[in-house]
Design an enzyme around this catalytic site. Structure first.
Site, mmCIF file in Angstrom:
data_model
loop_
_atom_site.group_PDB
_atom_site.id
_atom_site.type_symbol
_atom_site.label_atom_id
_atom_site.label_comp_id
_atom_site.label_asym_id
_atom_site.label_seq_id
_atom_site.Cartn_x
_atom_site.Cartn_y
_atom_site.Cartn_z
ATOM 1 N N HIS A 22 -5.740 3.690 25.934
ATOM 2 C CA HIS A 22 -4.519 2.974 25.555
ATOM 3 C C HIS A 22 -4.196 1.858 26.557
ATOM 4 O O HIS A 22 -3.729 0.790 26.175
ATOM 5 C CB HIS A 22 -3.344 3.948 25.436
ATOM 6 C CG HIS A 22 -3.512 4.940 24.322
ATOM 7 N ND1 HIS A 22 -3.939 4.569 23.074
ATOM 8 C CD2 HIS A 22 -3.335 6.286 24.276
ATOM 9 C CE1 HIS A 22 -4.005 5.647 22.295
ATOM 10 N NE2 HIS A 22 -3.653 6.699 23.006
ATOM 11 N N GLY B 52 -8.757 6.000 21.662
ATOM 12 C CA GLY B 52 -9.109 7.360 22.079
ATOM 13 C C GLY B 52 -10.617 7.536 22.151
ATOM 14 O O GLY B 52 -11.150 8.106 23.115
ATOM 15 N N ARG C 100 -7.505 10.024 27.141
ATOM 16 C CA ARG C 100 -7.165 9.054 26.096
ATOM 17 C C ARG C 100 -6.288 7.923 26.620
ATOM 18 O O ARG C 100 -6.398 6.780 26.170
ATOM 19 C CB ARG C 100 -6.457 9.750 24.937
ATOM 20 C CG ARG C 100 -7.334 10.734 24.170
ATOM 21 C CD ARG C 100 -6.524 11.453 23.097
ATOM 22 N NE ARG C 100 -5.944 10.520 22.149
ATOM 23 C CZ ARG C 100 -6.570 10.045 21.067
ATOM 24 N NH1 ARG C 100 -7.780 10.456 20.787
ATOM 25 N NH2 ARG C 100 -5.971 9.189 20.271
ATOM 26 N N ARG D 81 -9.239 -4.312 10.879
ATOM 27 C CA ARG D 81 -9.077 -3.004 11.484
ATOM 28 C C ARG D 81 -10.271 -2.727 12.378
ATOM 29 O O ARG D 81 -11.415 -2.808 11.934
ATOM 30 C CB ARG D 81 -8.981 -1.899 10.422
ATOM 31 C CG ARG D 81 -8.810 -0.522 11.071
ATOM 32 C CD ARG D 81 -8.611 0.594 10.077
ATOM 33 N NE ARG D 81 -8.319 1.834 10.805
ATOM 34 C CZ ARG D 81 -7.458 2.751 10.416
ATOM 35 N NH1 ARG D 81 -6.802 2.598 9.295
ATOM 36 N NH2 ARG D 81 -7.255 3.840 11.140
ATOM 37 N N ARG E 169 1.503 13.029 16.833
ATOM 38 C CA ARG E 169 0.552 13.392 17.887
ATOM 39 C C ARG E 169 1.249 14.284 18.911
ATOM 40 O O ARG E 169 2.480 14.331 18.950
ATOM 41 C CB ARG E 169 0.023 12.125 18.567
ATOM 42 C CG ARG E 169 -0.873 11.343 17.654
ATOM 43 C CD ARG E 169 -1.531 10.189 18.368
ATOM 44 N NE ARG E 169 -2.394 9.477 17.438
ATOM 45 C CZ ARG E 169 -3.220 8.498 17.754
ATOM 46 N NH1 ARG E 169 -3.319 8.119 19.020
ATOM 47 N NH2 ARG E 169 -3.961 7.917 16.857
ATOM 48 N N LEU F 262 4.047 -18.696 18.262
ATOM 49 C CA LEU F 262 3.590 -17.540 17.489
ATOM 50 C C LEU F 262 4.720 -16.552 17.188
ATOM 51 O O LEU F 262 5.507 -16.204 18.065
ATOM 52 C CB LEU F 262 2.505 -16.813 18.294
ATOM 53 C CG LEU F 262 1.967 -15.496 17.734
ATOM 54 C CD1 LEU F 262 1.032 -15.766 16.567
ATOM 55 C CD2 LEU F 262 1.225 -14.716 18.815
ATOM 56 N N SER G 146 2.181 3.801 14.440
ATOM 57 C CA SER G 146 2.530 4.118 13.062
ATOM 58 C C SER G 146 3.517 5.281 13.070
ATOM 59 O O SER G 146 3.676 5.988 14.071
ATOM 60 C CB SER G 146 1.293 4.486 12.255
ATOM 61 O OG SER G 146 0.796 5.740 12.680
ATOM 62 N N ASP H 184 -7.381 0.125 16.363
ATOM 63 C CA ASP H 184 -7.780 1.532 16.385
ATOM 64 C C ASP H 184 -9.009 1.733 17.266
ATOM 65 O O ASP H 184 -9.809 0.823 17.431
ATOM 66 C CB ASP H 184 -8.065 1.999 14.947
ATOM 67 C CG ASP H 184 -8.036 3.516 14.830
ATOM 68 O OD1 ASP H 184 -7.559 4.192 15.766
ATOM 69 O OD2 ASP H 184 -8.498 4.027 13.793
ATOM 70 N N GLY H 185 -9.120 2.935 17.800
ATOM 71 C CA GLY H 185 -10.318 3.300 18.554
ATOM 72 C C GLY H 185 -10.118 3.457 20.052
ATOM 73 O O GLY H 185 -11.091 3.627 20.785
HETATM 74 C C1 IPE Z 1 -5.291 3.431 18.378
HETATM 75 O O1 IPE Z 1 -6.182 4.231 19.024
HETATM 76 C C2 IPE Z 1 -4.038 3.251 19.186
HETATM 77 C C3 IPE Z 1 -2.858 3.957 18.660
HETATM 78 C C4 IPE Z 1 -2.791 4.625 17.545
HETATM 79 C C5 IPE Z 1 -1.651 3.868 19.480
HETATM 80 P P1 IPE Z 1 -6.311 5.771 18.700
HETATM 81 O O2 IPE Z 1 -5.501 6.525 19.693
HETATM 82 O O3 IPE Z 1 -5.979 6.041 17.268
HETATM 83 O O4 IPE Z 1 -7.856 6.007 18.981
HETATM 84 P P2 IPE Z 1 -8.875 6.929 18.184
HETATM 85 O O5 IPE Z 1 -8.705 6.669 16.717
HETATM 86 O O6 IPE Z 1 -8.546 8.342 18.558
HETATM 87 O O7 IPE Z 1 -10.204 6.482 18.700
HETATM 88 MG MG MG Z 2 -7.040 6.252 15.523
#
Ligand code: IPE
Ligand code: MG
Length: 232
Positions: A29, A15, A25, A180, A63, A123, A57, A12-13
């Site tokens: 990614h 964005g 954003r 996480r 989104r 793996l 998810s 996560d994170g």
């Molecule tokens: C996680 O980053 C990647 C995915 C869910 C694909 P986010 O897109 O959720 O980034 P934030 O939470 O907005 O920082």
């Molecule tokens: Mg997120």
């Protein structure tokens, strides 16, 4: 650690990472994908048997269409590019989740890669795609229902192991550790059933900034934790 079987990560994170740099954003990614590859490689090198990455998810699909399309495109392109990587590193690829939402083309790629890498000894890479923990439980219920119905059995004293066997993730050991990134402290409908005794680790680090070094530090920290499984 030889008893360590399964590492799960909620990446996560992305964005937030991009926003901090006044980028769109998508840049987050793209960087996040690079991190994922580095971490996969590292886990494969240190011989962790199973790695689960919470990639998309079920909720992510709410989104804006633009971002979803982009994420899927990124995944699709990554696939084409990194199939040889799975072979070079003897990685077994296992998609997990409802992939019916993807195009026929991507679905076939996912299934094909799974089949082609099935005999690999390295793996086990589990990518959760359009995955939800509750949805997995629902699927297990549905499968169990059909199974017992066909056997004309009324499973009045169904056991934990039997229930677990109906899960799509039944072939994976329970995660020893869940990490996480991105600063939130929640499970967000990732594995629910199999996280029962999993050690949880939350880091502020945004996924694009996450490194193999930080993973090593977290693994060291994990080794120090005493897992009692309810004993004293
Ligand atoms: C996680 O980053 C990647 C995915 C869910 C694909 P986010 O897109 O959720 O980034 P934030 O939470 O907005 O920082
Ligand atoms: Mg997120």
């Amino acid at each position: 650690v030889s008893s360590f079987k399964h590492l799960a990560i909620i990446m996560d994170g992305n964005g937030t990472w991009a926003k901090k740099r006044h980028h769109r954003r998508v840049f987050g990614h793209i960087r996040g994908l690079k991190t994922a590859l580095r971490i996969i490689k590292h886990c494969s090198q240190i011989q962790i048997p199973f790695l689960s990455l919470f990639t998309l998810s079920k909720e992510n699909f709410n989104r804006p269409a633009e971002e979803i399309e982009l994420l899927i495109k990124l995944l699709d392109k990554a696939f084409d590019k990194y199939i040889p990587f799975l072979f070079q590193n003897q990685i077994r690829f296992c998609p997990l989740g409802d992939i019916s939402v993807f195009s026929k083309d991507l679905r076939e790629k996912l299934i094909q890669s799974q089949n082609q890498t099935e005999k690999h000894k390295g793996l086990n890479l589990i990518l959760a795609l359009n995955y939800g923990g509750r949805q997995e439980i629902i699927q297990a219920f549905r499968k169990a229902y059909v199974y017992y119905f066909n056997q004309s059995v009324f499973p009045k004293n169904i056991k934990e192991k039997e229930i677990a066997s109906f899960f799509p993730s039944a072939n994976f050991p329970n995660p020893d550790l869940l990490i996480r990134t991105g600063g939130e402290s929640r499970i967000s409908n990732f594995y629910l059933w199999s996280l029962a005794y999993t050690e949880l680790f939350f880091t502020q680090t945004l996924w694009p900034d996450f490194t193999a070094q930080e993973l090593e530090q977290i693994l060291q920290n994990f080794k120090q934790r005493e897992r009692r499984f309810g004993l004293i």
